[in-house]
Write an enzyme that holds these catalytic residues in place. Sequence first.
Site, short mmCIF file in Angstrom:
data_model
loop_
_atom_site.label_atom_id
_atom_site.label_comp_id
_atom_site.label_asym_id
_atom_site.label_seq_id
_atom_site.Cartn_x
_atom_site.Cartn_y
_atom_site.Cartn_z
N GLU A 114 -28.00 39.21 -33.45
CA GLU A 114 -28.77 37.97 -33.60
C GLU A 114 -30.03 38.20 -34.44
OE1 GLU A 114 -28.60 37.27 -29.26
OE2 GLU A 114 -27.77 35.31 -29.79
N GLU A 134 -21.67 39.95 -25.26
CA GLU A 134 -22.26 39.24 -24.11
C GLU A 134 -21.23 38.81 -23.07
OE1 GLU A 134 -23.39 39.01 -27.15
OE2 GLU A 134 -25.54 38.57 -27.17
N1 CO8 Z 1 -29.65 47.83 -23.29
C1 CO8 Z 1 -30.19 48.88 -22.64
N2 CO8 Z 1 -29.86 50.15 -22.88
C2 CO8 Z 1 -28.92 50.39 -23.80
C3 CO8 Z 1 -28.30 49.34 -24.52
C4 CO8 Z 1 -28.71 48.00 -24.24
N3 CO8 Z 1 -28.23 46.95 -24.88
N4 CO8 Z 1 -27.39 49.87 -25.37
C5 CO8 Z 1 -27.46 51.20 -25.19
N5 CO8 Z 1 -28.36 51.51 -24.25
C6 CO8 Z 1 -28.73 52.83 -23.76
C7 CO8 Z 1 -27.67 53.38 -22.81
O1 CO8 Z 1 -27.84 52.87 -21.52
C8 CO8 Z 1 -27.97 54.86 -22.89
O2 CO8 Z 1 -29.11 55.16 -22.10
P1 CO8 Z 1 -29.05 56.38 -21.05
O3 CO8 Z 1 -28.91 57.60 -21.93
O4 CO8 Z 1 -30.37 56.29 -20.36
O5 CO8 Z 1 -27.86 56.15 -20.20
C9 CO8 Z 1 -28.37 55.05 -24.35
O6 CO8 Z 1 -28.76 53.77 -24.82
C10 CO8 Z 1 -27.23 55.56 -25.22
O7 CO8 Z 1 -26.12 54.70 -25.01
P2 CO8 Z 1 -24.64 55.24 -24.71
O8 CO8 Z 1 -24.68 56.53 -23.96
O9 CO8 Z 1 -23.86 54.13 -24.10
O10 CO8 Z 1 -24.13 55.55 -26.20
P3 CO8 Z 1 -22.65 55.45 -26.78
O11 CO8 Z 1 -22.71 56.02 -28.15
O12 CO8 Z 1 -21.66 56.02 -25.82
O13 CO8 Z 1 -22.31 53.86 -26.87
C11 CO8 Z 1 -22.83 51.55 -27.40
C12 CO8 Z 1 -23.07 53.05 -27.74
C13 CO8 Z 1 -21.39 51.18 -27.74
C14 CO8 Z 1 -23.79 50.76 -28.26
C15 CO8 Z 1 -23.09 51.34 -25.89
O14 CO8 Z 1 -24.35 51.88 -25.56
C16 CO8 Z 1 -23.08 49.89 -25.50
O15 CO8 Z 1 -22.01 49.30 -25.33
N6 CO8 Z 1 -24.30 49.29 -25.34
C17 CO8 Z 1 -24.42 47.92 -24.88
C18 CO8 Z 1 -24.10 46.94 -25.98
C19 CO8 Z 1 -24.22 45.53 -25.49
O16 CO8 Z 1 -23.52 45.09 -24.58
N7 CO8 Z 1 -25.13 44.76 -26.13
C20 CO8 Z 1 -25.36 43.38 -25.79
C21 CO8 Z 1 -26.41 43.25 -24.74
S1 CO8 Z 1 -26.61 41.60 -24.16
C22 CO8 Z 1 -27.55 40.87 -25.34
O17 CO8 Z 1 -27.90 41.43 -26.33
C23 CO8 Z 1 -27.93 39.46 -25.06
C24 CO8 Z 1 -28.84 38.87 -26.12
C25 CO8 Z 1 -29.35 37.53 -25.74
C26 CO8 Z 1 -30.26 37.60 -24.54
C27 CO8 Z 1 -30.72 36.25 -24.13
C28 CO8 Z 1 -31.42 36.30 -22.80
C29 CO8 Z 1 -31.53 34.93 -22.19
#
Ligand code: CO8
Length: 260
Positions: A114, A134
């Site tokens: 976004e 999401e």
């Molecule tokens: N939020 C918080 N922490 C995150 C996020 C995130 N979106 N993405 C990654 N991290 C953190 C992980 O928790 C991890 O932290 P820790 O080492 O403390 O466990 C660190 O970053 C590294 O991540 P991974 O170990 O998971 O790394 P990978 O290489 O295995 O995977 C990915 C990378 C594919 C990016 C994976 O981390 C993932 O799927 N992340 C989440 C992606 C996601 O779902 N994003 C959408 C979030 S919802 C959103 O954006 C809504 C927007 C609108 C909001 C409106 C509110 C009203």
Amino acid sequence: MEFKNLLVEKDNGVALLTINSPRTMNALNSEVLGELECALFELNLDSDVKAVVLTGAGDKAFVAGADIKEMSTMSSHEGHQFGLKGQRVMMLIEKMTKPVIAAVNGYALGGGLELALACDFIYASEKAKVGFPEVTLGIMPGFGGTQNLARLIGPNKANELIFTGKMINAAKAASWGIVNEVFAPEELLDKAKECAALIASVGSLGVSYSKNAIANGLNMGKEDGFRYEASLFGVLFSTEDQKEGMGAFVDKRKATFKGK
Ligand code: CO8
């Protein structure tokens, strides 16, 4: 101003704004969103800055979304406030008088996509992956993604990306019209800065008024849009930049624009 989660570098009319929390894949929490709002506001007022490149630190992510850990315990009211805060940042980018280029160097997911979509256009690395996960979290895009993506690529492709939560790679994102151009990872930032420098070298009022006409025109009927364009076009004839740009062409010399 100093930021905890952002780096700001300025060089010759171009500002590079980097979201710098690679340990969490540059996820957008309330603090990062607040800092982004301040930084973008300042850059917009800085007359030395003519174009901005926005990127994420590290080699894995542009921004992997809004911060899921922070959101996981939010009440409905807090979720609403958080959504409004993110939307303010997106709207600010759209309303800035100077272009913002997103240099998507890795994952751009959810709120990260976004953020990129709120920019004026996107350059991506071959390693980039974009999507709206999401629905896999039981929510929907909330920082303007449903609106901006559907306007950019039409409802059918937007529906597919948003309803499935799947990620697509940079090549597919380019073929769908989400990304303007794809580069090797080590080239991306230089290419984005090069493009920003080109923008910084031309008449900034013409650029700014064009951004205004395109953004506002998309919310108007075509005839109103044409009228709006003509009125902005007319205003430019009261500026020094128009006299300088056209005078330089006639005199066969390089124009020196002042943004006035
Ligand atoms: N939020 C918080 N922490 C995150 C996020 C995130 N979106 N993405 C990654 N991290 C953190 C992980 O928790 C991890 O932290 P820790 O080492 O403390 O466990 C660190 O970053 C590294 O991540 P991974 O170990 O998971 O790394 P990978 O290489 O295995 O995977 C990915 C990378 C594919 C990016 C994976 O981390 C993932 O799927 N992340 C989440 C992606 C996601 O779902 N994003 C959408 C979030 S919802 C959103 O954006 C809504 C927007 C609108 C909001 C409106 C509110 C009203």
